[in-house]
Design a protein around this motif. Structure first.
Motif, PDB file in Angstrom:
ATOM      1  N   GLY A  84       2.348   5.144  -7.301  1.00 44.96           N
ATOM      2  CA  GLY A  84       1.788   4.418  -6.156  1.00 44.96           C
ATOM      3  C   GLY A  84       1.107   3.142  -6.627  1.00 44.96           C
ATOM      4  O   GLY A  84       0.846   2.960  -7.836  1.00 44.96           O
ATOM      5  N   SER A  97       0.823  -1.220   0.000  1.00 44.85           N
ATOM      6  CA  SER A  97       0.000   0.000   0.000  1.00 44.85           C
ATOM      7  C   SER A  97       0.860   1.274   0.000  1.00 44.85           C
ATOM      8  O   SER A  97       0.491   2.282  -0.576  1.00 44.85           O
ATOM      9  CB  SER A  97      -0.944  -0.002   1.190  1.00 44.85           C
ATOM     10  OG  SER A  97      -0.193  -0.009   2.371  1.00 44.85           O
ATOM     11  N   SER A  98       2.011   1.187   0.651  1.00 43.40           N
ATOM     12  CA  SER A  98       2.873   2.381   0.634  1.00 43.40           C
ATOM     13  C   SER A  98       4.124   2.166  -0.219  1.00 43.40           C
ATOM     14  O   SER A  98       5.075   2.950  -0.140  1.00 43.40           O
ATOM     15  CB  SER A  98       3.252   2.761   2.069  1.00 43.40           C
ATOM     16  OG  SER A  98       4.015   1.716   2.637  1.00 43.40           O
ATOM     17  N   GLN A 122       6.781   4.228  -5.798  1.00 43.16           N
ATOM     18  CA  GLN A 122       6.201   5.111  -4.769  1.00 43.16           C
ATOM     19  C   GLN A 122       5.955   6.506  -5.335  1.00 43.16           C
ATOM     20  O   GLN A 122       6.716   6.977  -6.199  1.00 43.16           O
ATOM     21  CB  GLN A 122       7.139   5.181  -3.567  1.00 43.16           C
ATOM     22  CG  GLN A 122       6.407   5.530  -2.294  1.00 43.16           C
ATOM     23  CD  GLN A 122       7.370   5.674  -1.124  1.00 43.16           C
ATOM     24  OE1 GLN A 122       8.388   6.355  -1.245  1.00 43.16           O
ATOM     25  NE2 GLN A 122       7.050   5.044  -0.011  1.00 43.16           N
TER      26      GLN A 122
END
Lengths: 106, 264
Positions: free
Chosen positions: B191, B123-124, B169
């Motif tokens: 992302g 998710s990150s 990211q």
């Protein structure tokens, strides 16, 4: 004569049992080693010192043990002499030092 | 002359011994023994077999007491062996990875440090590796796979662990170019494991499947590391630059052993 044949065959079977059957069992001590000696001693103890069955038993037992087991120096006759000695010794002790009380019934 | 009974017995004993000595000397006993063995063989065999089977049976009963203990010991042993086997398989895998890296000449090109992925946060767009400043790692060191695929760069360094910021990211951007061309652009992380190639001159021809690699511009990453391939080209009349969606070359699921480039 019949008795002698029975003793002969009996000790033949006992020796085979001792050397082929009991050899597999270990009860902490080897019962098999003493089986024939116990029988010879037993017969000599419980027969009259004047009778000869014990002597014949010792002869046959010693003979078969000489045949089927290993003797010191591979000397044939070793067990015959030992058992004869044991048999005569028991007879001697019984004759000289043991008195069996006989209860006479009227 | 009358002999005493003791003397008689003595003579009998001596005669008996002499008799047996002679028997032994002439080898009489061998013949007798052979004959009796021959007659007794079937009975002996039967007794032997019976004794063997019966003693086996009793032995089995007495052994049953030890079986439980032995079973537990064996189970423990199996667990130990499984653990050893797993460790060996891990070593084998690591060995294969190192061999691949060696074949690609990574060791000659860069100074590398091998590490294992111990945590993933998709998710990150970060992963956690099992090497830290204790192992000589520094912030911003590039992280690659054994196939020379760019994964990301170290964003945080702890004593025994480091956090790796994946190239996907959001804050990430670096210069890249299309393989075998002079077309360059800027890779941006979107992302959720997505990449975007921006600032491509509009007159340059790019197509789906083109391979994107790093350049030395910016000095963040060494040149020639595989970034991904063009998935979709986005052209717009109102935008001054061409854009393209890039599929990252690394597979997040398969990331286990990585290399950190400590010097390039």
């Amino acid at each position: 004569m019949k008795k002698l044949i029975l003793i002969f065959l009996g000790f033949y079977l006992l020796t085979l049992i001792q050397t082929s059957f009991l050899i597999h069992f270990n009860f902490g001590w080897q019962l098999g080693v003493f089986l024939i000696l116990i029988f010879v001693a037993f017969i000599n103890f419980f027969e009259s010192p004047s009778k000869k069955t014990g002597i014949y038993s010792a002869l046959f037992a010693g003979f078969f043990l000489d045949i089927f087991s290993t003797t010191p120096l591979n000397f044939f006759g070793f067990w015959i002499l030992i058992f004869l000695g044991v048999s005569l010794f028991i007879k001697f002790i019984l004759r000289k030092y043991v008195r069996v009380p006989i209860i006479k019934t009227s | 002359m009358k002999l005493s009974p003791k003397f008689k017995i003595g003579i009998i004993v001596v005669l008996l011994i002499a008799f047996f000595v002679i028997l032994n000397l002439i080898g009489f006993s061998k013949g007798v023994k052979n004959l009796i063995y021959l007659i007794s063989q079937p009975i002996q065999k039967t007794f032997w077999k019976m004794g063997d089977e019966i003693s086996d049976f009793f032995e089995m009963i007495s052994e049953m007491r030890n079986l439980k203990k032995e079973n537990e010991e064996l189970k423990l042993k199996i667990q130990e062996l499984i653990a050893e086997n797993v460790a060996l398989k891990e070593l084998k895998k690591e060995n294969e990875i190192l061999r691949t890296a060696l074949e690609l000449g990574l060791q000659e090109e860069f100074k590398l440090e091998i590490c294992q992925v111990i945590g993933k946060d998709i998710s990150s767009d970060t992963i956690l590796i099992n090497e830290g400043f204790k192992d000589g790692l520094t912030k911003d060191s590039p992280v690659i796979t054994q196939q020379k695929i760019l994964v990301g760069r170290i964003s945080e360094v702890y004593k025994n662990f480091s956090k790796v910021q994946l190239i996907t990211q959001k804050d990430t951007s670096f210069d890249a170019k299309i393989l075998d061309t002079e077309i360059s652009g800027l890779i941006k992380g979107e992302g959720n494991l997505r990449l975007f190639l921006d600032l491509i001159p509009p007159e340059k021809e790019i197509k789906k499947g083109d391979v994107v690699i790093t350049t030395v511009l910016g000095g963040i990453f060494p040149r020639g590391l595989l970034v991904g391939e063009i998935e979709k080209v986005i052209k717009s009349d109102i935008e001054p630059w061409q854009q393209a969606k890039v599929k990252p070359a690394f597979n997040i699921e398969g990331l286990e052993t990585l290399f950190i480039i400590t010097e390039f």
